[in-house]
Design a protein around this motif. Structure first.
Motif, PDB file in Angstrom:
ATOM      1  N   SER A 370       0.826  -1.205   0.000  1.00 42.54           N
ATOM      2  CA  SER A 370       0.000   0.000   0.000  1.00 42.54           C
ATOM      3  C   SER A 370       0.860   1.255   0.000  1.00 42.54           C
ATOM      4  O   SER A 370       0.524   2.244  -0.669  1.00 42.54           O
ATOM      5  N   GLN A 371       1.949   1.229   0.739  1.00 45.23           N
ATOM      6  CA  GLN A 371       2.851   2.386   0.732  1.00 45.23           C
ATOM      7  C   GLN A 371       3.424   2.612  -0.658  1.00 45.23           C
ATOM      8  O   GLN A 371       3.464   3.753  -1.148  1.00 45.23           O
ATOM      9  N   TYR A 372       3.860   1.547  -1.276  1.00 50.74           N
ATOM     10  CA  TYR A 372       4.473   1.678  -2.596  1.00 50.74           C
ATOM     11  C   TYR A 372       3.463   2.183  -3.626  1.00 50.74           C
ATOM     12  O   TYR A 372       3.791   3.017  -4.481  1.00 50.74           O
ATOM     13  N   ALA A 373       2.222   1.700  -3.513  1.00 49.99           N
ATOM     14  CA  ALA A 373       1.187   2.186  -4.422  1.00 49.99           C
ATOM     15  C   ALA A 373       0.980   3.691  -4.258  1.00 49.99           C
ATOM     16  O   ALA A 373       0.711   4.409  -5.229  1.00 49.99           O
ATOM     17  N   ASP A 374       1.133   4.190  -3.035  1.00 51.55           N
ATOM     18  CA  ASP A 374       0.932   5.614  -2.765  1.00 51.55           C
ATOM     19  C   ASP A 374       2.063   6.490  -3.289  1.00 51.55           C
ATOM     20  O   ASP A 374       1.828   7.640  -3.676  1.00 51.55           O
ATOM     21  N   VAL A 375       3.307   5.969  -3.277  1.00 49.79           N
ATOM     22  CA  VAL A 375       4.458   6.831  -3.574  1.00 49.79           C
ATOM     23  C   VAL A 375       5.262   6.408  -4.794  1.00 49.79           C
ATOM     24  O   VAL A 375       6.244   7.068  -5.140  1.00 49.79           O
ATOM     25  N   GLU A 376       4.845   5.370  -5.468  1.00 47.18           N
ATOM     26  CA  GLU A 376       5.619   4.871  -6.611  1.00 47.18           C
ATOM     27  C   GLU A 376       5.836   5.944  -7.661  1.00 47.18           C
ATOM     28  O   GLU A 376       6.953   6.124  -8.178  1.00 47.18           O
ATOM     29  N   ASP A 377       4.787   6.670  -7.998  1.00 44.92           N
ATOM     30  CA  ASP A 377       4.908   7.699  -9.035  1.00 44.92           C
ATOM     31  C   ASP A 377       5.874   8.800  -8.613  1.00 44.92           C
ATOM     32  O   ASP A 377       6.685   9.281  -9.427  1.00 44.92           O
ATOM     33  N   GLU A 378       5.793   9.229  -7.352  1.00 49.14           N
ATOM     34  CA  GLU A 378       6.657  10.301  -6.880  1.00 49.14           C
ATOM     35  C   GLU A 378       8.118   9.859  -6.865  1.00 49.14           C
ATOM     36  O   GLU A 378       9.016  10.625  -7.245  1.00 49.14           O
ATOM     37  N   LEU A 379       8.372   8.633  -6.420  1.00 48.23           N
ATOM     38  CA  LEU A 379       9.749   8.127  -6.447  1.00 48.23           C
ATOM     39  C   LEU A 379      10.280   8.131  -7.878  1.00 48.23           C
ATOM     40  O   LEU A 379      11.422   8.533  -8.132  1.00 48.23           O
ATOM     41  N   ALA A 380       9.441   7.693  -8.815  1.00 53.16           N
ATOM     42  CA  ALA A 380       9.872   7.648 -10.220  1.00 53.16           C
ATOM     43  C   ALA A 380      10.128   9.049 -10.761  1.00 53.16           C
ATOM     44  O   ALA A 380      11.114   9.280 -11.482  1.00 53.16           O
ATOM     45  N   LEU A 381       9.261  10.005 -10.427  1.00 54.70           N
ATOM     46  CA  LEU A 381       9.456  11.373 -10.899  1.00 54.70           C
ATOM     47  C   LEU A 381      10.739  11.979 -10.341  1.00 54.70           C
ATOM     48  O   LEU A 381      11.414  12.765 -11.017  1.00 54.70           O
ATOM     49  N   HIS A 382      11.086  11.624  -9.119  1.00 48.49           N
ATOM     50  CA  HIS A 382      12.323  12.116  -8.519  1.00 48.49           C
ATOM     51  C   HIS A 382      13.561  11.391  -9.062  1.00 48.49           C
ATOM     52  O   HIS A 382      14.690  11.820  -8.793  1.00 48.49           O
ATOM     53  N   GLY A 383      13.366  10.300  -9.795  1.00 49.15           N
ATOM     54  CA  GLY A 383      14.509   9.528 -10.266  1.00 49.15           C
ATOM     55  C   GLY A 383      15.121   8.650  -9.189  1.00 49.15           C
ATOM     56  O   GLY A 383      16.283   8.236  -9.296  1.00 49.15           O
ATOM     57  N   VAL A 384      14.351   8.346  -8.141  1.00 47.95           N
ATOM     58  CA  VAL A 384      14.820   7.471  -7.072  1.00 47.95           C
ATOM     59  C   VAL A 384      14.573   6.023  -7.480  1.00 47.95           C
ATOM     60  O   VAL A 384      13.444   5.652  -7.830  1.00 47.95           O
ATOM     61  N   VAL A 385      15.606   5.204  -7.435  1.00 45.89           N
ATOM     62  CA  VAL A 385      15.511   3.805  -7.840  1.00 45.89           C
ATOM     63  C   VAL A 385      14.778   3.009  -6.759  1.00 45.89           C
ATOM     64  O   VAL A 385      15.095   3.118  -5.565  1.00 45.89           O
ATOM     65  N   SER A 386      13.802   2.218  -7.176  1.00 47.69           N
ATOM     66  CA  SER A 386      13.102   1.315  -6.261  1.00 47.69           C
ATOM     67  C   SER A 386      12.965  -0.045  -6.924  1.00 47.69           C
ATOM     68  O   SER A 386      12.905  -0.141  -8.161  1.00 47.69           O
ATOM     69  N   HIS A 387      12.897  -1.085  -6.112  1.00 52.41           N
ATOM     70  CA  HIS A 387      12.805  -2.450  -6.628  1.00 52.41           C
ATOM     71  C   HIS A 387      11.503  -3.080  -6.141  1.00 52.41           C
ATOM     72  O   HIS A 387      11.381  -3.442  -4.956  1.00 52.41           O
ATOM     73  N   PRO A 388      10.503  -3.208  -7.021  1.00 53.42           N
ATOM     74  CA  PRO A 388       9.250  -3.860  -6.618  1.00 53.42           C
ATOM     75  C   PRO A 388       9.497  -5.311  -6.196  1.00 53.42           C
ATOM     76  O   PRO A 388      10.340  -6.009  -6.779  1.00 53.42           O
ATOM     77  N   ARG A 389       8.764  -5.734  -5.181  1.00 51.20           N
ATOM     78  CA  ARG A 389       8.857  -7.096  -4.679  1.00 51.20           C
ATOM     79  C   ARG A 389       7.455  -7.649  -4.476  1.00 51.20           C
ATOM     80  O   ARG A 389       6.476  -6.923  -4.618  1.00 51.20           O
ATOM     81  N   ALA A 390       7.395  -8.912  -4.124  1.00 48.85           N
ATOM     82  CA  ALA A 390       6.085  -9.544  -3.956  1.00 48.85           C
ATOM     83  C   ALA A 390       5.219  -8.796  -2.956  1.00 48.85           C
ATOM     84  O   ALA A 390       4.004  -8.659  -3.135  1.00 48.85           O
ATOM     85  N   GLU A 391       5.831  -8.314  -1.896  1.00 49.36           N
ATOM     86  CA  GLU A 391       5.113  -7.558  -0.870  1.00 49.36           C
ATOM     87  C   GLU A 391       5.670  -6.136  -0.796  1.00 49.36           C
ATOM     88  O   GLU A 391       6.430  -5.803   0.106  1.00 49.36           O
TER      89      GLU A 391
END
Length: 426
Positions: A370-391
């Motif tokens: 749920s956290q990732y769903a809330d901030v995924e777009d903002e992290l991407a816009l900032h150019g911050v690398v994130s790694h999606p996982r099962a949870e």
């Protein structure tokens, strides 16, 4: 403050603030356009329809200009980016104009600068553009501009939204910074004077945020103190440091009234993102009885101050490109190896308190689904690398935007997007 080593190689409308003398290149199908501000000799500001006609003409006539849409405001107005340059270049400079809708002089300076660079034929300007890409967001707050308000149509100060990215305007700018990685970000504003302590024609300030790399910070101070302020002074305008009241007799600083290290303000966001950032503010208030009687005089001084300072900034990009490129490139690599502290407060003139320092940052932050769903777009816009996982997702700190990732996800950061779970297993 040292003086600049040589005069700017590029000519601008600042020379007269009347009808600029510009020679159209061979590809131009019509004479260079003029803004509404220019055609009325400063009696009024350029209207939105006039701006669109002006930019469309420049885009149509000059092969070195590309205009693109980068977003749409809540009221349906376009956010636009002009890219000026003829080659893939070594240095990119981004001009953000009129984030506050009731501060028009920066926009006028940006419009005429776009035109002058687009139509120039002289060798020095062409050489500059062969080495430099100039990006311009001519009106960063179109809805505020239409309403003559500081904020956008939702009442949000865009220059306090460069971390949360809740506004369409800040999101568009974040995407430009992520995609183009400008070495220089130059932010044009205006301010109301408090005489006699705070009333210079031009004020400037670099990123004060302590997460700004020392090399980038040094270049930003050089931009301000050795190029932009001297550029204004060479044109006969007074200058000072933004946010600092000074004694009118001695010139000594009395107190700081603005200009802290908040990461959500563009000049500080620029530093955290490894760009040489600078805020410039020109004085709105009339200086003389003549300016009070004739607003056009005051308006021309405001735009002339912006243009003289911008001349200094472009000279900086031209003369110091090797050092700028080296400083920003090294800063962008530091996060992959850095194990130093992350600062949650303080500034370059205000040491952080112990509670404002993450002395031993974690390896990264875990986010729930749920956290990732809330901030995924903002992290991407900032150019911050994130790694999606099962949870959810994992955001490592070993990345170029290391400090920014912590500011976005650590619960102790003033403007964090969500509270990530620290990973201390490294």
């Amino acid at each position: 403050m040292r003086t600049r080593t040589r005069a700017l190689v590029i000519g601008f409308a600042a020379a007269a603030l009347a009808a600029p003398v510009v020679t159209a290149p061979a590809q131009a199908a019509s004479p260079p356009p003029r803004t509404g501000f220019e055609t009325t000799n400063g009696a009024r500001w350029t209207t939105q329809p006039e701006e669109q006609d002006f930019l469309s003409a420049v885009d149509r006539d000059s092969s070195r200009v590309t205009m693109s849409a980068i977003g749409t405001t809540a009221q349906g107005r376009p956010l636009q980016l002009l890219q000026i340059g003829t080659h893939r270049t070594s240095t990119t400079m981004l001009l953000i104009c009129s984030q506050h809708g009731d501060e028009p002089s920066g926009r006028e300076a940006c419009l005429t600068t776009v035109r002058d660079l687009a139509y120039a034929k002289d060798k020095k300007t062409l050489d500059f553009l062969a080495r430099t890409t100039v990006l311009v967001v001519p009106t960063a707050n179109p809805d505020g501009r239409a309403a003559n308000t500081r904020t956008n149509s939702h009442g949000v100060d865009i220059n306090r939204d460069h971390i949360a990215l809740k506004t369409a305007e800040a999101r568009a700018m974040a995407a430009v910074i992520r995609d183009h990685k400008p070495e220089i970000i130059y932010d044009l504003h205006e301010y109301g004077a408090t005489s006699p302590y705070y009333d210079k024609d031009l004020l400037a300030l670099w990123p004060r945020n302590l997460n700004t790399d020392n090399r980038v910070h040094a270049e930003a101070r050089t931009l301000s103190e050795s190029y932009v302020r001297p550029g204004a002074q060479d044109a006969g305008f007074s200058s000072g440091i933004y946010g600092i009241w000074t004694d009118p007799v001695t010139g000594e600083p009395l107190k700081q009234v603005a200009g802290d290290g908040q990461e959500r303000i563009l000049r500080n966001t620029a530093g955290v993102k490894h760009s040489v950032g600078l805020l410039v503010e020109t004085r709105v208030d009339p200086l003389t009885p003549a300016e009070k009687k004739d607003p056009a005089l005051n308006n021309r001084r405001r735009v002339g101050t912006q243009l003289s300072a911008l001349t200094g900034a472009l000279t900086f990009a031209d003369e110091r490109r090797a050092g700028i490129k080296r400083a920003t490139a090294q800063a962008r690599l530091t996060g992959f190896a850095d194990r130093g502290p992350v600062y949650l407060g303080g500034a370059d003139n205000d040491p952080a308190e112990p509670t404002e320092i993450i002395q031993d940052p974690p390896c990264g932050y875990h986010l729930s689904s749920s956290q990732y769903a809330d901030v995924e777009d903002e992290l991407a816009l900032h150019g911050v690398v994130s790694h999606p996982r099962a949870e959810g997702a994992y955001v490592p700190l070993r990345q170029s935007q290391r400090d920014l990732a912590a500011l976005l996800l650590d619960e102790r950061a003033a403007y964090h997007l969500t509270t990530g779970r620290p990973d201390t297993t490294c």
